[in-house]
Design a protein around this motif. Sequence first.
Motif, PDB file in Angstrom:
ATOM      1  N   ARG A  77       0.842  -1.204   0.000  1.00  0.00           N
ATOM      2  CA  ARG A  77       0.000   0.000   0.000  1.00  0.00           C
ATOM      3  C   ARG A  77       0.876   1.254   0.000  1.00  0.00           C
ATOM      4  NH1 ARG A  77      -5.242   1.527   1.343  1.00  0.00           N
ATOM      5  NH2 ARG A  77      -5.408   3.560   2.330  1.00  0.00           N
ATOM      6  N   GLU A  78       1.926   1.225   0.793  1.00  0.00           N
ATOM      7  CA  GLU A  78       2.823   2.386   0.873  1.00  0.00           C
ATOM      8  C   GLU A  78       3.457   2.688  -0.483  1.00  0.00           C
ATOM      9  OE1 GLU A  78       7.069   2.669   2.760  1.00  0.00           O
ATOM     10  OE2 GLU A  78       5.576   2.945   4.347  1.00  0.00           O
ATOM     11  N   ASP A  79       3.984   1.663  -1.148  1.00  0.00           N
ATOM     12  CA  ASP A  79       4.582   1.868  -2.467  1.00  0.00           C
ATOM     13  C   ASP A  79       3.538   2.334  -3.471  1.00  0.00           C
ATOM     14  OD1 ASP A  79       7.203   1.232  -1.768  1.00  0.00           O
ATOM     15  OD2 ASP A  79       6.994  -0.880  -2.319  1.00  0.00           O
ATOM     16  N   THR A  82       2.639   6.037  -3.437  1.00  0.00           N
ATOM     17  CA  THR A  82       3.583   6.967  -4.067  1.00  0.00           C
ATOM     18  C   THR A  82       3.244   7.169  -5.539  1.00  0.00           C
ATOM     19  OG1 THR A  82       5.245   5.315  -4.709  1.00  0.00           O
ATOM     20  CG2 THR A  82       5.450   6.280  -2.501  1.00  0.00           C
TER      21      THR A  82
END
Length: 187
Positions: A77-79, A82
Amino acid sequence: KASRTLRTAHLHDASDTRLTEVLALLEFEQGENATALRLLEESTAAGQGRPRAWFTLAHLRLLNLNARLGAKAPLSREDALTVLLPLEQALLQEPAMAVAFELAAELWRRAPDLPAEEMLRHLQEGQRRFPRLTRLTLASFRTCLERGQRDAALTMLERAIPFTTDAAMRTGLEKTATALRQAKPRS
């Protein structure tokens, strides 16, 4: 000559975000991805930019993730965020760009933790804006199926069929829609 002129102007006024954006897009078109990414990060830092700049920033971030993780690797989710954050800027602005909706389909396919309702809304909007673009329909259809959005996938196919001018493609879409209607939902 144009690139030299833009670079010179940018050296004299690096604070001009529009100029930085144009130079970034030129660098991207010339295959200078690292320079384009750096310049796009600069030009969009204040939250301003045209759809093409936001899309290209998202695209370059995904390319970097692909280089680091592999082009088919699932994204955290973090990647994914971006990529999604600048992509959403492109999706919300005019003029609409079909490639931005295609990138949304690819991103959701690789990042299942993204909010389903929001991502589905983007894909449906892409089909609404570009009903004749079979490539976009197929990318969105595949993603919806993979994310368990069977009804949405079927609706996309049904909406695309009347706009499909290639007879073989239309027949394929019709057969797929029929098979999907007849298939029992997975439990």
